[in-house]
Design a protein around this motif. Structure first.
Motif, PDB file in Angstrom:
ATOM      1  N   GLU A   2      12.897  -1.820   1.220  1.00  0.00           N
ATOM      2  CA  GLU A   2      11.893  -0.891   0.841  1.00  0.00           C
ATOM      3  C   GLU A   2      11.027  -1.453   1.950  1.00  0.00           C
ATOM      4  O   GLU A   2      10.917  -3.064   2.146  1.00  0.00           O
ATOM      5  CB  GLU A   2      11.413  -1.054  -0.330  1.00  0.00           C
ATOM      6  CG  GLU A   2      11.730   0.337  -1.076  1.00  0.00           C
ATOM      7  CD  GLU A   2      11.103   0.706  -2.142  1.00  0.00           C
ATOM      8  OE1 GLU A   2      11.005   1.768  -2.914  1.00  0.00           O
ATOM      9  OE2 GLU A   2      10.482   0.235  -2.939  1.00  0.00           O
ATOM     10  N   LYS A   3       9.766  -1.038   2.302  1.00  0.00           N
ATOM     11  CA  LYS A   3       9.046  -1.803   3.185  1.00  0.00           C
ATOM     12  C   LYS A   3       8.335  -3.034   2.895  1.00  0.00           C
ATOM     13  O   LYS A   3       7.515  -2.709   2.361  1.00  0.00           O
ATOM     14  CB  LYS A   3       8.162  -0.341   3.962  1.00  0.00           C
ATOM     15  CG  LYS A   3       8.693   0.320   5.006  1.00  0.00           C
ATOM     16  CD  LYS A   3       7.479   1.070   6.017  1.00  0.00           C
ATOM     17  CE  LYS A   3       8.152   1.785   6.947  1.00  0.00           C
ATOM     18  NZ  LYS A   3       7.440   2.250   7.442  1.00  0.00           N
ATOM     19  N   THR A   4       8.592  -4.167   3.586  1.00  0.00           N
ATOM     20  CA  THR A   4       7.963  -5.306   2.882  1.00  0.00           C
ATOM     21  C   THR A   4       6.806  -6.249   4.102  1.00  0.00           C
ATOM     22  O   THR A   4       6.731  -5.890   5.168  1.00  0.00           O
ATOM     23  CB  THR A   4       9.212  -6.677   2.693  1.00  0.00           C
ATOM     24  OG1 THR A   4       9.564  -6.075   1.389  1.00  0.00           O
ATOM     25  CG2 THR A   4       8.447  -8.115   1.649  1.00  0.00           C
ATOM     26  N   HIS A 115      -1.293   0.773   4.192  1.00  0.00           N
ATOM     27  CA  HIS A 115      -0.734   1.185   3.674  1.00  0.00           C
ATOM     28  C   HIS A 115      -0.784   2.153   4.547  1.00  0.00           C
ATOM     29  O   HIS A 115       0.587   3.248   3.404  1.00  0.00           O
ATOM     30  CB  HIS A 115      -2.211   1.265   2.414  1.00  0.00           C
ATOM     31  CG  HIS A 115      -1.754   2.410   1.695  1.00  0.00           C
ATOM     32  ND1 HIS A 115      -3.273   3.486   1.250  1.00  0.00           N
ATOM     33  CD2 HIS A 115      -1.041   3.159   0.996  1.00  0.00           C
ATOM     34  CE1 HIS A 115      -2.978   4.474   0.228  1.00  0.00           C
ATOM     35  NE2 HIS A 115      -1.820   4.170  -0.177  1.00  0.00           N
ATOM     36  N   GLY A 118       3.145   2.454   4.988  1.00  0.00           N
ATOM     37  CA  GLY A 118       4.019   2.502   3.636  1.00  0.00           C
ATOM     38  C   GLY A 118       4.650   1.970   3.502  1.00  0.00           C
ATOM     39  O   GLY A 118       5.542   1.736   2.547  1.00  0.00           O
ATOM     40  N   ARG A 120       5.483  -1.099   0.592  1.00  0.00           N
ATOM     41  CA  ARG A 120       5.965  -1.347  -1.044  1.00  0.00           C
ATOM     42  C   ARG A 120       6.499  -2.302  -1.433  1.00  0.00           C
ATOM     43  O   ARG A 120       6.247  -3.009  -2.986  1.00  0.00           O
ATOM     44  CB  ARG A 120       7.287  -0.287  -0.849  1.00  0.00           C
ATOM     45  CG  ARG A 120       7.003   1.500  -0.224  1.00  0.00           C
ATOM     46  CD  ARG A 120       6.103   2.006  -1.490  1.00  0.00           C
ATOM     47  NE  ARG A 120       5.780   3.630  -1.518  1.00  0.00           N
ATOM     48  CZ  ARG A 120       5.205   3.713  -0.778  1.00  0.00           C
ATOM     49  NH1 ARG A 120       4.203   2.910  -0.004  1.00  0.00           N
ATOM     50  NH2 ARG A 120       5.031   5.332  -0.120  1.00  0.00           N
ATOM     51  N   LYS A 121       6.245  -2.986  -0.734  1.00  0.00           N
ATOM     52  CA  LYS A 121       5.810  -4.962  -1.486  1.00  0.00           C
ATOM     53  C   LYS A 121       5.971  -5.557  -0.530  1.00  0.00           C
ATOM     54  O   LYS A 121       5.904  -5.857   0.620  1.00  0.00           O
ATOM     55  CB  LYS A 121       7.305  -5.405  -1.335  1.00  0.00           C
ATOM     56  CG  LYS A 121       7.957  -6.758  -1.916  1.00  0.00           C
ATOM     57  CD  LYS A 121       9.161  -7.447  -2.151  1.00  0.00           C
ATOM     58  CE  LYS A 121       9.367  -8.580  -2.758  1.00  0.00           C
ATOM     59  NZ  LYS A 121      10.818  -8.923  -3.229  1.00  0.00           N
ATOM     60  N   TRP A 150      -5.870   2.844  -4.281  1.00  0.00           N
ATOM     61  CA  TRP A 150      -4.606   3.599  -3.549  1.00  0.00           C
ATOM     62  C   TRP A 150      -4.360   4.528  -4.785  1.00  0.00           C
ATOM     63  O   TRP A 150      -3.701   4.247  -6.614  1.00  0.00           O
ATOM     64  CB  TRP A 150      -3.694   2.573  -3.314  1.00  0.00           C
ATOM     65  CG  TRP A 150      -4.261   1.985  -1.824  1.00  0.00           C
ATOM     66  CD1 TRP A 150      -5.594   1.833  -1.455  1.00  0.00           C
ATOM     67  CD2 TRP A 150      -3.829   0.214  -1.804  1.00  0.00           C
ATOM     68  NE1 TRP A 150      -5.567   1.310  -0.331  1.00  0.00           N
ATOM     69  CE2 TRP A 150      -4.606   0.046   0.174  1.00  0.00           C
ATOM     70  CE3 TRP A 150      -2.498   0.029  -1.494  1.00  0.00           C
ATOM     71  CZ2 TRP A 150      -4.269  -0.357   0.207  1.00  0.00           C
ATOM     72  CZ3 TRP A 150      -1.790  -0.814  -0.722  1.00  0.00           C
ATOM     73  CH2 TRP A 150      -2.783  -0.951   0.690  1.00  0.00           C
ATOM     74  N   ASP A 152      -0.253   4.805  -4.567  1.00  0.00           N
ATOM     75  CA  ASP A 152       1.001   4.851  -4.570  1.00  0.00           C
ATOM     76  C   ASP A 152       0.701   3.098  -4.612  1.00  0.00           C
ATOM     77  O   ASP A 152       0.812   2.679  -3.389  1.00  0.00           O
ATOM     78  CB  ASP A 152       1.562   5.042  -3.244  1.00  0.00           C
ATOM     79  CG  ASP A 152       0.862   5.311  -1.805  1.00  0.00           C
ATOM     80  OD1 ASP A 152      -0.260   4.561  -1.987  1.00  0.00           O
ATOM     81  OD2 ASP A 152       1.603   5.683  -0.800  1.00  0.00           O
ATOM     82  N   PRO A 154       1.525  -0.422  -4.122  1.00  0.00           N
ATOM     83  CA  PRO A 154       2.657  -1.339  -4.156  1.00  0.00           C
ATOM     84  C   PRO A 154       3.917  -2.568  -4.565  1.00  0.00           C
ATOM     85  O   PRO A 154       2.275  -3.367  -5.553  1.00  0.00           O
ATOM     86  CB  PRO A 154       2.584  -1.951  -1.991  1.00  0.00           C
ATOM     87  CG  PRO A 154       1.287  -2.209  -2.449  1.00  0.00           C
ATOM     88  CD  PRO A 154       0.707  -1.318  -3.418  1.00  0.00           C
ATOM     89  N   GLU A 155       4.741  -3.659  -5.041  1.00  0.00           N
ATOM     90  CA  GLU A 155       4.718  -4.330  -5.563  1.00  0.00           C
ATOM     91  C   GLU A 155       4.385  -5.499  -4.334  1.00  0.00           C
ATOM     92  O   GLU A 155       3.832  -5.137  -3.554  1.00  0.00           O
ATOM     93  CB  GLU A 155       6.365  -4.890  -5.475  1.00  0.00           C
ATOM     94  CG  GLU A 155       7.328  -6.603  -6.377  1.00  0.00           C
ATOM     95  CD  GLU A 155       8.335  -6.908  -5.968  1.00  0.00           C
ATOM     96  OE1 GLU A 155       8.575  -7.121  -6.539  1.00  0.00           O
ATOM     97  OE2 GLU A 155       8.574  -5.593  -5.621  1.00  0.00           O
TER      98      GLU A 155
END
Length: 326
Positions: A2-4, A115, A118, A120-121, A150, A152, A154-155
Protein backbone atom coordinates in the motif's frame (compact mmCIF):
# COMPACT_ATOMS: atom_id res chain seq x y z
CA UNK A 1 2.52 -2.64 -0.93
CA UNK A 2 0.00 0.00 0.00
CA UNK A 3 1.13 3.55 -0.66
CA UNK A 4 3.75 4.53 1.93
CA UNK A 5 5.14 8.00 2.55
CA UNK A 6 7.61 9.67 4.88
CA UNK A 7 7.11 13.25 6.00
CA UNK A 8 10.34 14.87 7.16
CA UNK A 9 9.64 17.92 9.33
CA UNK A 10 12.01 20.71 10.30
CA UNK A 11 11.24 23.84 12.32
CA UNK A 12 10.90 26.46 9.58
CA UNK A 13 12.35 29.57 8.04
CA UNK A 14 11.15 32.88 6.58
CA UNK A 15 10.54 32.87 2.81
CA UNK A 16 13.00 35.75 2.40
CA UNK A 17 15.49 37.68 4.57
CA UNK A 18 13.32 40.80 4.80
CA UNK A 19 11.22 42.29 7.59
CA UNK A 20 7.75 41.39 6.16
CA UNK A 21 8.73 37.74 5.63
CA UNK A 22 10.37 37.49 9.05
CA UNK A 23 7.33 39.14 10.68
CA UNK A 24 5.00 36.57 9.09
CA UNK A 25 7.24 33.70 10.17
CA UNK A 26 7.69 34.95 13.75
CA UNK A 27 3.95 35.59 14.09
CA UNK A 28 3.25 31.93 13.35
CA UNK A 29 6.17 30.58 15.38
CA UNK A 30 5.65 32.71 18.50
CA UNK A 31 1.86 32.22 18.46
CA UNK A 32 2.28 28.49 19.07
CA UNK A 33 1.32 27.68 22.70
CA UNK A 34 3.92 24.89 22.64
CA UNK A 35 6.63 27.55 22.16
CA UNK A 36 5.22 30.27 24.42
CA UNK A 37 2.68 28.78 26.83
CA UNK A 38 1.59 31.99 28.55
CA UNK A 39 -2.17 32.72 28.61
CA UNK A 40 -3.20 34.09 25.18
CA UNK A 41 -4.78 37.23 26.70
CA UNK A 42 -1.43 38.05 28.26
CA UNK A 43 0.97 36.97 25.49
CA UNK A 44 -0.69 38.00 22.21
CA UNK A 45 -0.81 41.76 23.00
CA UNK A 46 2.93 41.61 23.80
CA UNK A 47 3.63 39.63 20.64
CA UNK A 48 1.65 41.84 18.27
CA UNK A 49 2.04 45.12 20.13
CA UNK A 50 5.77 44.98 20.84
CA UNK A 51 7.77 42.01 19.50
CA UNK A 52 6.40 41.92 15.95
CA UNK A 53 6.92 45.68 15.65
CA UNK A 54 10.58 45.61 16.70
CA UNK A 55 12.13 42.19 16.17
CA UNK A 56 11.48 41.47 12.44
CA UNK A 57 13.74 44.26 11.18
CA UNK A 58 16.58 43.19 13.47
CA UNK A 59 16.15 39.49 12.70
CA UNK A 60 16.00 40.20 8.97
CA UNK A 61 19.52 41.64 9.15
CA UNK A 62 20.71 38.42 10.82
CA UNK A 63 19.08 36.28 8.15
CA UNK A 64 20.68 38.42 5.44
CA UNK A 65 24.10 37.60 6.92
CA UNK A 66 23.57 33.83 6.48
CA UNK A 67 21.34 33.75 3.38
CA UNK A 68 23.11 32.07 0.47
CA UNK A 69 22.65 31.89 -3.28
CA UNK A 70 20.46 28.84 -2.53
CA UNK A 71 18.27 30.83 -0.14
CA UNK A 72 17.62 29.75 3.45
CA UNK A 73 20.34 27.34 4.65
CA UNK A 74 17.86 25.38 6.75
CA UNK A 75 15.49 24.84 3.82
CA UNK A 76 18.38 24.16 1.43
CA UNK A 77 19.89 21.39 3.57
CA UNK A 78 16.48 19.95 4.46
CA UNK A 79 15.76 19.69 0.72
CA UNK A 80 19.12 17.98 0.22
CA UNK A 81 18.19 15.44 2.91
CA UNK A 82 14.85 14.86 1.19
CA UNK A 83 16.53 14.40 -2.21
CA UNK A 84 19.10 11.95 -0.81
CA UNK A 85 16.35 9.83 0.74
CA UNK A 86 14.29 9.95 -2.46
CA UNK A 87 17.26 8.41 -4.27
CA UNK A 88 17.62 5.65 -1.68
CA UNK A 89 13.91 4.77 -1.60
CA UNK A 90 13.09 5.18 -5.29
CA UNK A 91 12.99 1.42 -5.97
CA UNK A 92 10.84 0.87 -2.88
CA UNK A 93 8.03 3.13 -4.05
CA UNK A 94 8.19 5.12 -0.81
CA UNK A 95 7.39 8.80 -1.23
CA UNK A 96 9.58 11.27 0.70
CA UNK A 97 8.01 14.65 1.50
CA UNK A 98 9.32 17.64 3.44
CA UNK A 99 7.44 20.17 5.55
CA UNK A 100 8.15 22.90 8.07
CA UNK A 101 6.28 23.35 11.34
CA UNK A 102 6.17 27.08 10.60
CA UNK A 103 6.37 28.69 7.18
CA UNK A 104 6.65 26.87 3.86
CA UNK A 105 6.24 24.13 2.79
CA UNK A 106 3.60 23.69 5.48
CA UNK A 107 2.65 20.45 7.22
CA UNK A 108 -1.01 20.91 6.27
CA UNK A 109 -0.13 21.53 2.62
CA UNK A 110 2.17 18.51 2.31
CA UNK A 111 -0.28 16.22 4.10
CA UNK A 112 -3.02 17.39 1.75
CA UNK A 113 -0.87 16.31 -1.22
CA UNK A 114 -0.19 12.92 0.38
CA UNK A 115 -3.90 12.47 1.10
CA UNK A 116 -4.77 13.18 -2.52
CA UNK A 117 -2.05 10.70 -3.57
CA UNK A 118 -3.77 8.02 -1.46
CA UNK A 119 -1.26 7.41 1.31
CA UNK A 120 -2.07 4.40 3.49
CA UNK A 121 1.04 4.26 5.67
CA UNK A 122 2.61 7.50 6.87
CA UNK A 123 5.87 7.84 8.78
CA UNK A 124 6.37 11.23 10.44
CA UNK A 125 10.05 11.91 11.04
CA UNK A 126 10.79 15.19 12.87
CA UNK A 127 14.35 16.36 12.18
CA UNK A 128 14.93 17.01 15.90
CA UNK A 129 17.15 14.30 17.45
CA UNK A 130 16.18 15.26 21.02
CA UNK A 131 12.46 15.39 21.87
CA UNK A 132 11.02 18.61 23.22
CA UNK A 133 7.44 19.75 23.65
CA UNK A 134 8.51 22.98 21.92
CA UNK A 135 9.53 21.22 18.70
CA UNK A 136 8.51 17.58 18.31
CA UNK A 137 5.17 17.97 20.09
CA UNK A 138 4.35 20.94 17.84
CA UNK A 139 4.80 18.64 14.84
CA UNK A 140 2.38 16.17 16.45
CA UNK A 141 -0.17 18.94 17.02
CA UNK A 142 0.05 20.11 13.39
CA UNK A 143 -0.28 16.58 12.00
CA UNK A 144 -3.28 15.87 14.21
CA UNK A 145 -5.02 19.10 13.17
CA UNK A 146 -4.37 18.53 9.47
CA UNK A 147 -5.62 14.94 9.52
CA UNK A 148 -8.64 15.43 11.78
CA UNK A 149 -11.11 15.96 8.87
CA UNK A 150 -9.89 12.88 6.96
CA UNK A 151 -12.25 9.91 6.84
CA UNK A 152 -9.55 7.57 5.54
CA UNK A 153 -6.81 8.05 8.13
CA UNK A 154 -3.64 6.08 7.23
CA UNK A 155 -1.56 3.94 9.52
CA UNK A 156 0.50 6.54 11.34
CA UNK A 157 4.02 6.08 12.70
CA UNK A 158 5.48 9.01 14.63
CA UNK A 159 9.21 8.83 15.39
CA UNK A 160 9.56 10.64 18.73
CA UNK A 161 13.33 11.14 18.74
CA UNK A 162 16.71 9.47 18.30
CA UNK A 163 19.22 11.22 20.60
CA UNK A 164 21.76 8.38 20.78
CA UNK A 165 21.06 6.52 17.55
CA UNK A 166 24.44 4.98 16.65
CA UNK A 167 24.33 6.33 13.09
CA UNK A 168 23.53 9.85 14.32
CA UNK A 169 26.50 9.64 16.69
CA UNK A 170 28.63 8.33 13.80
CA UNK A 171 27.67 11.41 11.76
CA UNK A 172 28.45 13.78 14.62
CA UNK A 173 31.72 12.01 15.40
CA UNK A 174 32.79 12.29 11.75
CA UNK A 175 32.13 16.04 11.79
CA UNK A 176 34.12 16.44 15.00
CA UNK A 177 37.07 14.37 13.80
CA UNK A 178 37.20 16.33 10.55
CA UNK A 179 37.40 19.57 12.56
CA UNK A 180 40.17 18.14 14.76
CA UNK A 181 42.04 16.93 11.68
CA UNK A 182 41.93 20.39 10.08
CA UNK A 183 42.50 22.56 13.18
CA UNK A 184 44.00 20.31 15.85
CA UNK A 185 42.46 18.87 19.00
CA UNK A 186 41.01 21.69 21.12
CA UNK A 187 41.26 22.18 24.86
CA UNK A 188 37.48 21.73 25.08
CA UNK A 189 34.62 20.52 22.91
CA UNK A 190 31.49 22.54 23.69
CA UNK A 191 28.23 20.74 22.89
CA UNK A 192 25.47 23.34 22.57
CA UNK A 193 21.71 22.75 22.46
CA UNK A 194 18.83 25.17 21.97
CA UNK A 195 17.49 26.04 25.40
CA UNK A 196 13.97 25.90 26.82
CA UNK A 197 12.50 27.50 29.97
CA UNK A 198 13.28 25.60 33.18
CA UNK A 199 9.54 25.59 33.90
CA UNK A 200 8.87 23.43 30.82
CA UNK A 201 11.34 20.81 32.00
CA UNK A 202 9.93 20.85 35.53
CA UNK A 203 6.42 20.29 34.18
CA UNK A 204 7.36 17.16 32.25
CA UNK A 205 9.38 18.00 29.13
CA UNK A 206 12.22 15.44 29.17
CA UNK A 207 14.34 17.46 26.73
CA UNK A 208 17.32 17.90 29.12
CA UNK A 209 17.69 14.14 29.60
CA UNK A 210 17.40 13.57 25.83
CA UNK A 211 20.19 16.10 25.24
CA UNK A 212 22.29 14.37 27.89
CA UNK A 213 21.93 11.07 26.00
CA UNK A 214 23.55 12.67 22.94
CA UNK A 215 26.32 14.28 24.97
CA UNK A 216 27.08 11.07 26.84
CA UNK A 217 27.26 9.14 23.56
CA UNK A 218 29.76 11.68 22.21
CA UNK A 219 31.84 11.52 25.40
CA UNK A 220 32.12 7.75 24.94
CA UNK A 221 33.48 8.34 21.43
CA UNK A 222 36.12 10.81 22.71
CA UNK A 223 37.53 9.46 26.00
CA UNK A 224 39.94 11.86 27.64
CA UNK A 225 38.61 14.92 25.82
CA UNK A 226 37.15 17.76 27.90
CA UNK A 227 33.50 17.94 26.79
CA UNK A 228 31.06 20.50 28.24
CA UNK A 229 27.36 20.74 27.42
CA UNK A 230 25.33 23.97 27.44
CA UNK A 231 22.22 25.72 26.15
CA UNK A 232 21.83 28.68 23.80
CA UNK A 233 19.23 30.98 22.22
CA UNK A 234 17.50 32.23 25.36
CA UNK A 235 14.31 34.22 24.76
CA UNK A 236 12.36 36.18 27.36
CA UNK A 237 13.04 36.88 31.03
CA UNK A 238 12.18 33.68 32.86
CA UNK A 239 14.90 31.17 33.87
CA UNK A 240 16.12 28.87 31.08
CA UNK A 241 18.15 25.69 31.24
CA UNK A 242 21.73 26.12 32.40
CA UNK A 243 24.62 26.28 31.96
CA UNK A 244 24.31 28.82 29.18
CA UNK A 245 26.70 28.18 26.29
CA UNK A 246 27.65 31.87 26.33
CA UNK A 247 28.66 31.63 30.01
CA UNK A 248 30.72 28.50 29.33
CA UNK A 249 32.60 30.22 26.52
CA UNK A 250 33.31 33.28 28.67
CA UNK A 251 34.65 31.14 31.52
CA UNK A 252 36.92 28.78 29.57
CA UNK A 253 39.79 31.25 28.89
CA UNK A 254 39.93 32.07 32.61
CA UNK A 255 40.56 28.35 33.19
CA UNK A 256 43.39 28.37 30.65
CA UNK A 257 41.33 26.73 27.91
CA UNK A 258 41.78 29.03 24.93
CA UNK A 259 41.11 26.65 22.04
CA UNK A 260 37.56 25.37 21.54
CA UNK A 261 35.43 23.60 18.98
CA UNK A 262 31.65 23.92 19.21
CA UNK A 263 29.01 21.53 17.87
CA UNK A 264 25.21 21.81 18.10
CA UNK A 265 23.73 18.28 17.86
CA UNK A 266 20.14 19.48 18.16
CA UNK A 267 20.28 21.08 14.72
CA UNK A 268 20.36 18.61 11.83
CA UNK A 269 20.58 21.46 9.29
CA UNK A 270 22.59 24.63 9.65
CA UNK A 271 20.43 27.66 10.32
CA UNK A 272 20.36 31.08 12.01
CA UNK A 273 21.17 29.65 15.44
CA UNK A 274 24.26 27.82 14.20
CA UNK A 275 25.60 30.03 11.41
CA UNK A 276 25.03 33.36 13.14
CA UNK A 277 24.58 32.86 16.87
CA UNK A 278 27.28 30.21 17.29
CA UNK A 279 29.66 30.72 14.39
CA UNK A 280 29.65 34.53 14.47
CA UNK A 281 28.32 35.91 17.77
CA UNK A 282 29.71 33.28 20.14
CA UNK A 283 33.06 33.17 18.35
CA UNK A 284 33.39 36.91 18.99
CA UNK A 285 32.31 36.47 22.60
CA UNK A 286 34.93 33.75 23.17
CA UNK A 287 37.75 35.80 21.66
CA UNK A 288 36.70 38.91 23.59
CA UNK A 289 36.93 36.80 26.77
CA UNK A 290 40.55 35.84 26.04
CA UNK A 291 40.04 32.82 23.82
CA UNK A 292 42.43 32.22 20.93
CA UNK A 293 40.84 29.79 18.48
CA UNK A 294 37.15 29.01 17.97
CA UNK A 295 35.85 26.57 15.38
CA UNK A 296 32.19 25.86 14.73
CA UNK A 297 31.54 22.28 13.57
CA UNK A 298 28.83 22.13 10.87
CA UNK A 299 25.52 20.34 11.39
CA UNK A 300 25.08 16.89 9.81
CA UNK A 301 23.23 18.54 6.89
CA UNK A 302 23.25 16.08 3.98
CA UNK A 303 26.28 14.03 5.06
CA UNK A 304 25.99 10.41 3.95
CA UNK A 305 26.28 9.17 7.54
CA UNK A 306 23.28 11.26 8.63
CA UNK A 307 21.28 10.11 5.61
CA UNK A 308 22.20 6.55 6.70
CA UNK A 309 20.64 7.37 10.08
CA UNK A 310 17.39 8.68 8.57
CA UNK A 311 17.21 5.74 6.16
CA UNK A 312 17.72 3.24 8.96
CA UNK A 313 14.90 4.70 11.06
CA UNK A 314 12.53 4.64 8.08
CA UNK A 315 13.43 1.08 7.06
CA UNK A 316 12.75 -0.12 10.61
CA UNK A 317 9.08 0.59 9.86
CA UNK A 318 8.94 -1.00 6.40
CA UNK A 319 8.26 -4.66 5.60
CA UNK A 320 11.37 -6.78 6.08
CA UNK A 321 11.20 -8.31 2.63
CA UNK A 322 11.53 -4.94 0.91
CA UNK A 323 14.77 -4.57 -1.07
CA UNK A 324 17.18 -1.96 0.26
CA UNK A 325 17.66 0.79 -2.31
CA UNK A 326 21.07 2.34 -2.67
Amino acid sequence: MEKTAVLLVNLGTPDAPDAPSVRKYLAEFLSDPRVIDLPRWKWLPILHGVILRVRPKKSARLYQAIWSEHGSPLLYYSRKQQAALETRFRRDGVRISLAMTYGNPSIAGELSKLHAWGVRKLIILPLFPQYSSTTTASVWDSVRRAMSPWRDVPELIFIRDYPDHPLLIDALEARIRQCFSEHGTPDTLVVSYHGIPVRYARSGDDYPSRCMKTTEALIRRFPGLDVISGYQSRFGNEPWLTPATADILKSLPRAGKTRVCVIAPGFTSDCLETLHELKMDYAGLFRASGGETFHYIPAPNDSSLFIDCLENMIRNHLPVHQPKAR
